[in-house]
Design an enzyme around this catalytic site. Structure first.
Site: not given
Ligand code: SF4
Ligand code: FES
Ligand code: FMN
Ligand code: SF4
Ligand code: SF4
Ligand code: SF4
Ligand code: SF4
Ligand code: SF4
Ligand code: SF4
Ligand code: FES
Ligand code: FES
Lengths: 158, 544, 588
Positions: C294, C297, C314, C334, C373, C376, C381, C518
């Site tokens: 990043e 970039e 992220c 990004s 996640k 995700e 992709e 996070c």
């Molecule tokens: S915990 Fe919340 S801020 Fe962290 S990556 Fe997941 S959605 Fe994004």
């Molecule tokens: S980007 Fe990985 S713990 Fe938040």
């Protein structure tokens, strides 16, 4: 658009409704009322479209649509029969009215007749207790209901 | 043009479907054929109330009413009465309400009737602004425009007018708070949601005299400094909506709404918003939410609407009947108004009589009339010669009255002394053929259906109450059920978020006291003396 | 209405303090307080359910009722403003009975099977029943039933356990500005519904899981991957690799009774190893990798002219938010995958090669603070090796559950290290877990790469802390680089709207979907609130300080990865494995 055919056509009709209220500050309910009048219920895609156009979150559109008892979110019969079940009608025989209608239409409260003509619902005071017991068919109120008069009224819609 | 006679025909939601349009059409044709078009004028009018069968024809100046009228009878009425001047005795009143003939033609039993808010209802064509103006309409608006805001408000304050929507708050004070609240943008809202069961007075005012409300809203708009008014009408009243739409249109065309009204520096417009079937939207803050396009859930108070109402701006919300009082108060003055009614509660009240009385309908009388007068003199007594068991006033959120209260004067303050309430002025009469458990359950079901669901006691409490009453009716009542009902009711009363939940258990709680034995009998003996409840036989009796 | 008069007069007084009598005790509070706040400041506990700090008061549950002298009804403390001279009873018989009655009513419409519930032992409703001494439910009757909604990849909704407090709705709208859910129907039939009554998986929900933290009951939880991970661990054919996110090590001790803000990296690794994972790697490694990609970039866009501001990528919650509500900013975001996905891609290619195992036989699991996640890792992709980069994502809570099930008490574990080579990281990676961390880590690298000089001071205090939107100007050898940081999507919206309106120009923006970043993610232990978030953040910065190396580009394992495998940062291979693309979504 599963229930209403011809997406563009439908949305242009919705656009007409939206245009009518374009100067209103919070026209959501008015728009839903017109949509409901047009299709008898609120088709989901139309609600989605309205949400987008009015920039109201669709969860809130759904919240409002399901709050008001005059809005339906599933297709209903051509004629919505709403029987008052509030006290003034009740003490003058509202239960009989409901019983008669269920018998005549062959459906229970909440159902739609098989030919798609009538949906039967119980509702709160219609504000015509002076002619209790009363019911509404779509926009029109009928009072002083007796078995005979119910049959007469239904005959108007056969 | 001078007309020898006026024929008023009732055009309301109910009458239209009982053939009023066809009757009118035939009437006009017959009049034309009889060559009376230049002598007799046909006018549409609103409902009269008082149990007059629909549709009716009222002929002035003869003061003769035909009701109900069918198409086939029109020719006879025209040829006999209008052409030859011989009233058709046979058709004059309906057999269904024999007392009506007397009631209408001999004023004695209705001597108490006093029309302030219904001054024009049934007498003028609600669709004609000229008719309204001919009855001094819009003069009050003209008058306030020459006063200061405070002067206008003072008249209302001095009159002692209190809100007719149920809560009984002084109207003048409410206007004053709104006027004094800081902010440029303000609103006036007319509450025409009228969802209280047994109540239909507002509908009759709107259908019979819509201009009185438009005028009153403009007066309030001037008084508080608002440029816009909203009238929120329930969807169940399509005729009212049409009547008000038409009134707004003609008032705007006449320059009585819009910019620079009557040459004054005052602009005001009125918009209609429709309900969609939710009793809670009669609660003022829910109503505002609904106008704002949201679910009709009540707001946290404070702030109250005069501080922060529609779109957060100061807003004066008034009931239809309250507003209808305002133009005559402005025109005739506070002293005139105070001369009507009781010293502590001036003015008139429109009562709607429903349930087991001989004559259903409405009447406007001065405050202070007794329940006895209303039931027996006006209502013609209980149907079938039965006894009154209980009368619910103002819908379930009002008070519960038993026969021993027949002589209490009906006014906000006096009823409060008897732990009862006037509410919206609806009287739902229940006779002694009815099972109290059944009647109470019906009231509770209304609230169950209408609860918005925001708060625990009302959302779940109503459900539990109805369930308990239901099992009592089925002969499945359990020991302790009456205590449970009291606990639930008390909890709902004291902890609910809004007036709906707080008032919902009123009929239950009152009736538990008044009819304790009857309730107990259902629970302990599984017996319903009125034989309304379908008691299942107790198990041990099966096969005996 | 009688109170209107008092209200209108009240504003004239303009008093700053009000004197009240709480249970007979005179106290002074700011005149703008609610009764609840007043009680709190006087040390009086008032039970609540629908109230949550940081959200608009609601007043729906009627648990917080108190008795106010002269008022016939009880008042909900959370929505009642104090008035001068108010006399309040906070625990009279009437009050206690009313609270209990309302709680019993809630419980009468609730499945009473705590043993089977996700929230057992962490449930406010359960606690309240204990606190108020409920022994039986007097008002039983019909209960509402709803199908459990598992349509979302992230959030499971079991509405039978919902008490309609609306905290999820207010969180989603007021904190996250997503408006994915609202009340529907009315009265006894009320329920919480996503857009147009569709299942949550078909709504605009961005999977952040913040509503789970808001929920006082077991109605909301994550979609579990626990069973799938057990299955993988029990499958002899599979090599099961685990990665743990930066924000886990400061929170996973909490479910084991360790104080909030405890750093438990070593114990965590030891405990997880006992679950049977073949390799335990550190997402912090790929956080360093993210900074290289990043950062490169950013430097390219800055120096060679590209779309600016660059916005971090992220946080998958933020990514879905952007796709729904700010698709016009897509070019700004990004193209870097999140650290979770980067590590997955590297494991299934580089590491697979290294240990001679085919990618198809590797199961890549992760422990994340995050419910988004889970979504995700399922995006189309995210399959650089031909297989899903990451197969299963466990939340911190699920990880704790697995440990508990296997009888492993994390608190009693020895300290162990991550496996090599993808377990080595820097202090820069550690701070990824806190709001502002990605920005800070990136600045450390960008500064040195652009200037070729050593950064005099590594701590960028301006981008730290719980302010919703933070700004800083960094002098990169005469070039002022303007950066901004937002956490919580409501704050992000505020920031992005000013950017969109052209009111401010930034070079670099960090956005994290969750308040606090996070460490406050939707998968973190319950409870997660402002206080706990701050303690975890403090721990995060302590982790950073404990590292000898605090800049991503100085991570030797990363340098080796480029040398051995990836080639150049932002090069072709890096692009294939570590970058992604986005798509426009319905904004409803
Ligand atoms: S915990 Fe919340 S801020 Fe962290 S990556 Fe997941 S959605 Fe994004
Ligand atoms: S980007 Fe990985 S713990 Fe938040
Ligand atoms: C549940 C509930 C329903 C109500 N319904 C009505 C109504 O239908 N019409 C009305 O005018 N007021 C209704 N009210 C009273 C209004 O909240 C408000 O007090 C009134 O509109 C004020 O007008 P007024 O001062 O002219 O009476 C209701 C109140 C509650 C709590
Ligand atoms: S009492 Fe509560 S649930 Fe009932 S209508 Fe009022 S706010 Fe809604
Ligand atoms: S059981 Fe009979 S007496 Fe009792 S309430 Fe029912 S109808 Fe009335
Ligand atoms: S939500 Fe709470 S009270 Fe309900 S079952 Fe789960 S743990 Fe028990
Ligand atoms: S606490 Fe009581 S109900 Fe729960 S598992 Fe133990 S014994 Fe059973
Ligand atoms: S996960 Fe986030 S976006 Fe989805 S409903 Fe919950 S708070 Fe809203
Ligand atoms: S899902 Fe949870 S937070 Fe949302 S209303 Fe229900 S109980 Fe409250
Ligand atoms: S009670 Fe039925 S119309 Fe009023
Ligand atoms: S916490 Fe106050 S009403 Fe719910």
């Amino acid at each position: 658009m599963e229930a209403v055919k011809g997406e563009n056509l439908v949305f242009s009709e919705v656009d007409e409704i939206l245009e009518k209220y374009q100067n209103e500050r919070t026209p959501l309910l008015a728009v839903l009322q017109d949509v409901s009048r047009k299709w008898g219920y609120l088709p989901r895609d139309v609600m989605g479209y309205v949400a987008k156009k009015l920039d109201v979150p669709s969860a809130q559109v759904w919240g409002a649509a399901t709050f008001y008892s005059f809005f339906e979110t599933e297709p209903v019969g051509q004629y919505m029969v709403r029987v008052c079940k509030s006290a003034p009608c009740h003490v003058l025989g509202a239960v009989n009215v409901l019983g008669t209608l269920q018998r005549e239409l062959g459906i229970q409260v909440g159902d739609t007749s098989r030919d798609g003509k009538f949906t039967l619902q119980a509702t709160s005071c219609l504000g015509v207790c002076g002619v209790a017991p009363a019911m509404m068919v779509n926009d029109i109120t009928y009072g002083n209901l007796t078995e005979e008069r119910i049959r007469e009224v239904l005959a108007l819609y056969e | 043009m001078f007309y020898r006679a006026h024929v008023l025909i009732e055009m309301t939601s109910n009458s239209i479907h009982l053939g009023a349009s066809q009757v009118k059409e035939r009437l006009e044709r017959e009049i034309a054929q009889a060559g009376l078009s230049n002598e007799v004028k046909v006018l549409e009018t609103g409902p009269l109330g008082r149990g007059v069968p629909s549709p009716f024809l009222m002929i002035y100046p003869d003061n003769i009413m035909y009701a109900p009228v069918t198409v086939s009878e029109v020719r006879e009425i025209v040829s006999e009465h209008l052409l030859k001047g011989r009233p058709v005795e046979r058709l004059i009143v309906s057999e269904t309400a024999p007392a009506l003939k007397e009631g209408y033609f001999r004023p004695s039993p209705l001597a108490k009737e006093k029309r302030v808010v219904l001054r024009n209802s049934g007498l003028i064509d609600p669709g004609s602004i000229e008719d309204y103006i001919a009855q001094d309409g819009y003069q009050a608006l003209g008058k306030v425009l020459s006063m200061s805001r405070q002067e206008a408000i003072n008249i209302v304050k001095d009159s002692g007018l209190v809100g007719r929507g149920g809560a009984g708050f002084p109207t003048g004070l409410k206007l004053e708070f709104t006027m004094k609240a800081p902010g440029e943008e303000k609103y006036v809202v007319c509450n025409a949601d009228e969802g209280e069961q047994g109540t239909f007075k507002d509908r009759l005012i709107l259908e019979g005299d819509p201009h009185s409300i438009v005028e009153a809203m403009a007066i309030c708009g001037y008084a508080v400094g608002a440029g816009e008014g909203y009238i929120y009408i329930r969807a169940e009243y399509p005729e009212s909506i049409r009547a008000v739409e038409k009134a707004i249109e003609s008032a705007t065309d006449t320059g009585l709404l819009g910019d620079g009204i009557l040459g004054a520096d005052f602009s005001f417009q009125v918009k209609i918003r429709q309900g969609a079937g939710a009793y809670i939207c009669g609660e003022e803050t829910s109503l505002l939410e609904s106008i704002e396009g949201k679910r009709g859930e009540p707001r946290i108070k404070p702030p109250y609407p005069p501080q922060a109402g529609l779109w957060g701006k100061p807003t004066a919300i008034n009931n239809v009947e309250t507003l209808a009082n305002i133009p005559p108060i402005i025109l005739n003055g506070a002293d005139w108004y105070k001369s009507i009614g009781t010293p502590t509660c001036p003015g008139t009240k429109v009562f709607t009589l429903t349930g087991n009385v001989n004559m259903l309908g409405l009447i406007e009388v001065p405050m202070g009339i007794t329940l006895r007068e209303l039931l027996y003199d006006v209502g013609g007594g209980i149907r079938g010669g039965r006894q009154m068991k209980v009368v619910q006033t103002g819908g379930p959120s009002g008070g519960t009255m038993t026969p021993d209260m027949l002589d209490v004067p009906m006014a906000f303050d006096t009823l409060a002394q008897f732990n009862s309430a006037l509410g919206s002025g609806a009287l739902t009469v229940v006779d002694d053929t009815h099972c109290i458990v059944d009647v109470v359950k019906n009231f509770c079901e209304f609230f169950l259906h209408e609860s918005c669901g925001k708060c625990t006691p009302c959302r779940i409490g109503n459900k539990r109450i109805v369930e308990i009453l239901d099992r009592m009716q089925r002969g499945r009542g359990r020991p302790g059920d009456l205590d449970l009902l009291r606990i639930l009711g008390e909890n709902m009363k004291t902890t609910s978020f809004c007036g709906l939940g707080q008032a919902a258990p009123n009929p239950l709680m009152k009736c538990l006291d008044y009819f304790q034995e009857e309730f107990e009998k259902h629970v302990t003996e599984h017996l319903c003396d009125c034989q309304v409840c379908e008691m299942k036989p107790k198990r041990k009796e099966v096969g005996v | 209405m009688a109170k209107v008069a008092a209200e209108v007069n009240r504003k004239d007084e303009q008093e700053n303090v009000a004197t009240l009598y709480l249970d007979g005790r005179e106290i002074q509070v700011p005149a703008s307080s609610s009764v609840l706040e007043a009680c709190k400041s006087a040390g009086i506990h008032i039970p609540t359910l629908c109230h949550m700090d940081g959200l608009t008061p609601y007043g729906g549950c009627r648990i917080c009722v108190v008795e106010i002298e002269g008022q016939p009804t009880l008042a909900a403390a959370c929505v009642t403003p104090v008035r001068e001279g108010m006399k309040i009873q906070t625990s009279s018989k009437k009050v206690r009975e009313a609270r209990k009655a309302n709680l019993e009513l809630l419980l009468s419409n609730h499945p009473l099977d705590c043993q089977l519930c996700d929230r057992n032992q962490f449930c406010e409703l359960q606690d309240l029943a204990y606190e108020l001494g409920v022994r039986k439910i007097r008002f039983e009757g019909e209960q509402q039933h709803h199908e459990v909604d598992i349509s979302s990849p992230s959030v499971k909704r079991d509405l039978d356990r919902c008490i309609l407090c609306g905290r999820c709705i207010r969180t989603c709208s007021e904190i996250q500005s997503v408006f994915a859910i609202d009340f529907a129907n009315r009265g006894f039939e009320s329920y919480i519904s996503p857009s147009l009554g569709l299942p949550l998986g078909e709504s605009v929900c961005i999977n952040c899981g913040q509503c789970i933290h808001a929920c006082p009951t077991g109605a909301l939880s994550e979609v579990e991957h626990v069973e799938k991970v057990w299955d993988a661990l029990n499958d002899p054919e599979k090599t099961v690799v685990l990665q743990t996110a930066p924000a886990i090590r400061v929170s996973i001790g909490e479910p084991f009774g360790m104080p909030q803000g405890t750093i438990s990296t070593g114990k965590m690794v030891a405990a997880l190893r006992r679950l049977g994972f073949d390799y335990i790697f550190d997402t912090n490694f790929s956080a360093d990798l993210t900074i290289i990609e990043e950062g490169t970039e950013f430097i390219t866009r800055l120096t060679q002219g590209g779309v600016l501001p660059l916005i971090t990528s992220c946080s998958p919650g933020w990514i879905k938010f952007m796709e729904h509500f700010y698709p016009e900013l897509m070019e700004n975001v990004s193209t870097c995958k999140s650290p979770q996905q980067m590590l997955g891609a590297v494991v299934k290619t580089y590491f697979a090669q290294k240990i001679g195992v085919e990618a198809k036989d590797i199961v890549m699991a992760s422990i994340m603070p995050c419910t988004a996640k889970k979504y995700e890792c399922q995006r189309d992709e995210m399959r650089a090796s031909g297989y899903q980069d990451v197969d299963y994502t466990l939340t911190t809570r699920e990880a704790a559950r697995m440990l508990r099930e296997k009888g492993i008490n994390l608190a009693e574990m020895p300290e162990e290290d991550f496996d090599e080579p993808l377990g080595l990281s820097t202090g820069a990676a550690a701070v990824f877990g806190a709001t502002g961390g990605v920005m800070e880590a990136a600045l450390r690298t960008v500064y040195e790469k652009v200037t070729g000089e050593t950064l005099p001071k590594l701590d960028f205090m301006d981008v730290r802390g719980m302010d919703g939107v933070k700004e800083a100007i960094v002098d990169v050898k005469g070039t002022p680089v303007r950066v901004a940081v937002a956490h919580g999507l409501g704050n992000a919206r505020t920031l992005l709207d000013t950017v969109r309106a052209g009111e401010v120009t930034y070079h670099f923006i960090e956005i994290m979907a969750c308040p606090g970043g996070c460490i406050g993610g939707g998968g973190q232990p319950i409870p997660t609130n402002l206080d706990i978030r701050m303690k975890r953040i403090e721990a995060i910065y302590n982790v950073d300080k404990s590292f000898p190396v605090r800049k991503s580009h100085e991570n030797p394992a990363i340098q080796k990865l480029y040398e051995d495998f990836l080639g150049e940062p932002n090069g072709e291979k890096a692009h294939h494995l570590l970058h992604t693309h986005y798509s426009c979504r319905e904004k409803m």
